[in-house]
Design a protein around this motif. Sequence first.
Motif, PDB file in Angstrom:
ATOM      1  N   ILE A  62       0.838  -1.205   0.000  1.00  0.00           N
ATOM      2  CA  ILE A  62       0.000   0.000   0.000  1.00  0.00           C
ATOM      3  C   ILE A  62       0.867   1.246   0.000  1.00  0.00           C
ATOM      4  CG2 ILE A  62      -1.642   1.330   1.375  1.00  0.00           C
ATOM      5  CD1 ILE A  62      -2.973  -0.914  -0.052  1.00  0.00           C
ATOM      6  N   LEU A  63       1.970   1.233   0.753  1.00  0.00           N
ATOM      7  CA  LEU A  63       2.874   2.389   0.777  1.00  0.00           C
ATOM      8  C   LEU A  63       3.513   2.610  -0.588  1.00  0.00           C
ATOM      9  CD1 LEU A  63       4.615   1.843   4.242  1.00  0.00           C
ATOM     10  CD2 LEU A  63       2.824   3.494   3.671  1.00  0.00           C
ATOM     11  N   VAL A  64       3.907   1.526  -1.268  1.00  0.00           N
ATOM     12  CA  VAL A  64       4.464   1.664  -2.615  1.00  0.00           C
ATOM     13  C   VAL A  64       3.388   2.171  -3.572  1.00  0.00           C
ATOM     14  CG1 VAL A  64       5.568   0.419  -4.502  1.00  0.00           C
ATOM     15  CG2 VAL A  64       6.144  -0.145  -2.144  1.00  0.00           C
ATOM     16  N   LEU A  65       2.177   1.649  -3.434  1.00  0.00           N
ATOM     17  CA  LEU A  65       1.075   2.126  -4.261  1.00  0.00           C
ATOM     18  C   LEU A  65       0.786   3.594  -4.002  1.00  0.00           C
ATOM     19  CD1 LEU A  65      -1.279   1.538  -6.204  1.00  0.00           C
ATOM     20  CD2 LEU A  65      -2.589   0.735  -4.244  1.00  0.00           C
ATOM     21  N   ALA A  66       0.935   4.036  -2.756  1.00  0.00           N
ATOM     22  CA  ALA A  66       0.704   5.450  -2.431  1.00  0.00           C
ATOM     23  C   ALA A  66       1.697   6.349  -3.150  1.00  0.00           C
ATOM     24  CB  ALA A  66       0.798   5.655  -0.921  1.00  0.00           C
ATOM     25  N   SER A  67       2.933   5.894  -3.303  1.00  0.00           N
ATOM     26  CA  SER A  67       3.913   6.711  -4.020  1.00  0.00           C
ATOM     27  C   SER A  67       3.497   6.922  -5.468  1.00  0.00           C
ATOM     28  CB  SER A  67       5.287   6.060  -3.939  1.00  0.00           C
ATOM     29  OG  SER A  67       5.297   4.806  -4.599  1.00  0.00           O
ATOM     30  N   LEU A  68       3.003   5.861  -6.121  1.00  0.00           N
ATOM     31  CA  LEU A  68       2.537   6.021  -7.497  1.00  0.00           C
ATOM     32  C   LEU A  68       1.302   6.911  -7.576  1.00  0.00           C
ATOM     33  CD1 LEU A  68       2.907   2.456  -9.068  1.00  0.00           C
ATOM     34  CD2 LEU A  68       4.030   4.547  -9.804  1.00  0.00           C
ATOM     35  N   LEU A  69       0.369   6.725  -6.642  1.00  0.00           N
ATOM     36  CA  LEU A  69      -0.843   7.550  -6.661  1.00  0.00           C
ATOM     37  C   LEU A  69      -0.523   9.029  -6.481  1.00  0.00           C
ATOM     38  CD1 LEU A  69      -3.300   5.338  -4.575  1.00  0.00           C
ATOM     39  CD2 LEU A  69      -3.554   5.978  -6.965  1.00  0.00           C
ATOM     40  N   GLN A 118      -2.348  -3.989  -8.891  1.00  0.00           N
ATOM     41  CA  GLN A 118      -2.742  -3.070  -9.956  1.00  0.00           C
ATOM     42  C   GLN A 118      -2.679  -1.637  -9.438  1.00  0.00           C
ATOM     43  OE1 GLN A 118      -3.581  -4.610 -13.166  1.00  0.00           O
ATOM     44  NE2 GLN A 118      -2.519  -6.102 -11.878  1.00  0.00           N
ATOM     45  N   ALA A 119      -2.117  -0.751 -10.251  1.00  0.00           N
ATOM     46  CA  ALA A 119      -1.920   0.630  -9.826  1.00  0.00           C
ATOM     47  C   ALA A 119      -1.993   1.540 -11.046  1.00  0.00           C
ATOM     48  CB  ALA A 119      -0.563   0.789  -9.115  1.00  0.00           C
ATOM     49  N   PRO A 120      -2.218   2.831 -10.833  1.00  0.00           N
ATOM     50  CA  PRO A 120      -2.179   3.790 -11.954  1.00  0.00           C
ATOM     51  C   PRO A 120      -0.737   4.048 -12.373  1.00  0.00           C
ATOM     52  CG  PRO A 120      -2.648   4.929  -9.906  1.00  0.00           C
ATOM     53  CD  PRO A 120      -2.618   3.471  -9.573  1.00  0.00           C
ATOM     54  N   SER A 121      -0.258   3.284 -13.309  1.00  0.00           N
ATOM     55  CA  SER A 121       1.142   3.370 -13.712  1.00  0.00           C
ATOM     56  C   SER A 121       1.397   4.669 -14.470  1.00  0.00           C
ATOM     57  CB  SER A 121       1.527   2.164 -14.576  1.00  0.00           C
ATOM     58  OG  SER A 121       0.806   2.190 -15.792  1.00  0.00           O
ATOM     59  N   LEU A 122       2.682   4.962 -14.631  1.00  0.00           N
ATOM     60  CA  LEU A 122       3.085   6.192 -15.308  1.00  0.00           C
ATOM     61  C   LEU A 122       2.756   6.159 -16.797  1.00  0.00           C
ATOM     62  CD1 LEU A 122       6.541   6.818 -13.590  1.00  0.00           C
ATOM     63  CD2 LEU A 122       4.314   7.776 -13.006  1.00  0.00           C
ATOM     64  N   GLY A 380      -5.934   4.996 -15.276  1.00  0.00           N
ATOM     65  CA  GLY A 380      -6.394   3.624 -15.307  1.00  0.00           C
ATOM     66  C   GLY A 380      -5.586   2.726 -14.392  1.00  0.00           C
ATOM     67  N   THR A 381      -5.769   1.424 -14.543  1.00  0.00           N
ATOM     68  CA  THR A 381      -5.063   0.451 -13.727  1.00  0.00           C
ATOM     69  C   THR A 381      -4.230  -0.457 -14.614  1.00  0.00           C
ATOM     70  OG1 THR A 381      -6.897  -1.130 -13.799  1.00  0.00           O
ATOM     71  CG2 THR A 381      -6.885   0.467 -11.999  1.00  0.00           C
ATOM     72  N   ALA A 382      -3.042  -0.784 -14.134  1.00  0.00           N
ATOM     73  CA  ALA A 382      -2.136  -1.693 -14.829  1.00  0.00           C
ATOM     74  C   ALA A 382      -1.233  -2.322 -13.784  1.00  0.00           C
ATOM     75  CB  ALA A 382      -1.323  -0.968 -15.901  1.00  0.00           C
ATOM     76  N   SER A 383      -0.559  -3.389 -14.162  1.00  0.00           N
ATOM     77  CA  SER A 383       0.369  -4.036 -13.243  1.00  0.00           C
ATOM     78  C   SER A 383       1.496  -3.081 -12.889  1.00  0.00           C
ATOM     79  CB  SER A 383       0.931  -5.311 -13.870  1.00  0.00           C
ATOM     80  OG  SER A 383      -0.100  -6.236 -14.121  1.00  0.00           O
ATOM     81  N   SER A 384       1.838  -3.037 -11.616  1.00  0.00           N
ATOM     82  CA  SER A 384       2.741  -2.021 -11.083  1.00  0.00           C
ATOM     83  C   SER A 384       4.164  -2.559 -11.030  1.00  0.00           C
ATOM     84  CB  SER A 384       2.279  -1.597  -9.682  1.00  0.00           C
ATOM     85  OG  SER A 384       3.258  -0.822  -9.047  1.00  0.00           O
ATOM     86  N   PHE A 385       5.082  -1.911 -11.746  1.00  0.00           N
ATOM     87  CA  PHE A 385       6.490  -2.264 -11.674  1.00  0.00           C
ATOM     88  C   PHE A 385       7.075  -2.034 -10.284  1.00  0.00           C
ATOM     89  CE2 PHE A 385       7.033  -2.317 -16.394  1.00  0.00           C
ATOM     90  CZ  PHE A 385       7.683  -3.534 -16.449  1.00  0.00           C
TER      91      PHE A 385
END
Length: 613
Positions: A62-69, A118-122, A380-385
């Motif tokens: 979740i913390l890594v996902l927060a950085s992308l968000l 899944q995360a909002p990738s760049l 959108g959502t995509a697999s998060s590197f």
Amino acid sequence: MSRSHPHPVQLQSMGPQDALATLPPPPLPPQPAVQNPSSHPWASQCGPPPWGLSCLLALQHILVLASLLCVSHLLLLQNLPQGELSYSPAQLLASSLFSCGVSTTLQIWIGSRLPLVQAPSLEFLVPALVLTSQKLPLAIRTPGNSSLVLRLCGGPGCHGLALRNTSLREVSGAVVVSGVLQGTLGLLGSPGHLFSHCGPLVLAPSLVVAGFSAHREVSLFCSTHWGLALLLILVMVICSQHLGSCQLPRCPWRPASASSPHTHIPVFRLLSVLIPVACVWIISALLGLSVIPPELSASPKAPWIWLPHPGEWDWPLLTPRAVAAGISMALAASTSSLGCYALCGRLLQLPSPPPHACNRGLSLEGLGSVLAGLLGSPLGTASSFPNVGTVSLIQAGSRRVAHLVGLLCVGLGLSPRLAQLLTTIPLPVLGGVLGVTQAVVLSTGFSSFHLADIDSGRNVFIVGFSVFMALLLPRWLQEAPVLSTGWSPLDVLLRSLLTEPIFLAGLLGFLLENTIPGTRLERGLGQGLPSPFSTQEAQVPQKSREKAAKEYQLPFPTQNWSPCIPQPFRCLCPLPEDPRNEEGGACEPGETADLLLGFGEQCPESSRELRSQ
């Protein structure tokens, strides 16, 4: 605490029930080369992960996902016209979290079946910035770290403030278009077919470029306070590397047994994201160093309980420019996700994802993007590197953890006030987390080159040309005048595609790899194994490959009702194995070039030469 000496205790996701099974010690290979035990990071002696540890591991993701968000939403909101939104940024963040949670759960259940978050990738951010920036004159601001950031003109010659909501609606429309296109490609089976032609020389440059692609965003976040960022990176390196072998005496939640007498757990390595973030976050709070941008600051309008539903604020706006940006999003996100599938499978020591798993994965990612766009999310959502990099950093991957990440995202999406807690994390902390995880992705890309003959002049050219051009073209378009063809949708499409580094690396690598002649051994393809990274898979015992292949099967049987599946959707289900390929074929193919006419799949003379070597 104690230190493990020759064999560290590490975790692996095995079996359809997500059990962290005990692997017997492998037999000694006949070749004289001795492999490093740390190169097999997925053996476990502690059995399934307990719920307490799984929750902590999920919190790290979740913390890594927060950085992308925060990176994606902050850069997008900064490039919108000045004015008030019809909803708070917390609700925007909550809608993205909700769609990420739903997409993650579906991906693990009936998608690729890999523990991917899944995360909002760049890859969604670049077309969104192009779509919003071409509406207004641009002013380029150069901050102290020499990063170029596009800022919208706010002078009297600019458009009105009502354009802010319209721009977000148009970006949401592009996200819906990208989801529809990505889902259609998955249902048609195109990703799985193309993935079978992607060897190490296609996927490895894409991973390298993926690691480099976020360096500007990382430097932008870290530059807000370099002291906190460097402290976080230092603590993460110490926990994951220097203290990685330090283990707790015994797992208190599992009594020792005769089958698994060793129940030590490498706590510092497993929590090498959570511990540093908690420490630096507390230090910044004690020192009063609150680095929160005004675009993401707390808003009293954010409700505690909120049920996201389509059309709450307004429906997505579909325009020709939005369709063009959506096409770019779909192509770039599909390329990125295929690289995530290959990387995650390799980290879990599984065979490369079969075509049916790739098709299902991209179809459900497209469904997640459609849901995100309908909920008003601009991404959108995509697999998060970065989340895959976290799996490599902590050396632990589990479907149970990924399921918990999906449930936590859905819970945060139902409460914008709780989702707003993620914005209270200092920006340098988020930048440091994103930087370390991207560095791990970069290193795994470099490590993949050894699967092919990197000393070959053909391969050297493909690698160098793909990586350099993928990094050069986006930089050139930033410095060059605005691309203008006379039709705005075409300008958006070309500028979006040419500024997507991962798409460029994948496209160039795919074209060069499949048009320049080379032997299968030179290309890193094993005997009779058309999938990528097959040279490594050829060394895995047959029983282990069969057991690992079950990871990609659907959680319910499909043999009984497979005749009822429409022909266009057969690509989503596993196909019966061909008995002719069980042992890798009769002979080793020689020189091939898949996209060139006139080159066969077999050259007997070349095959004899390879076997004689």
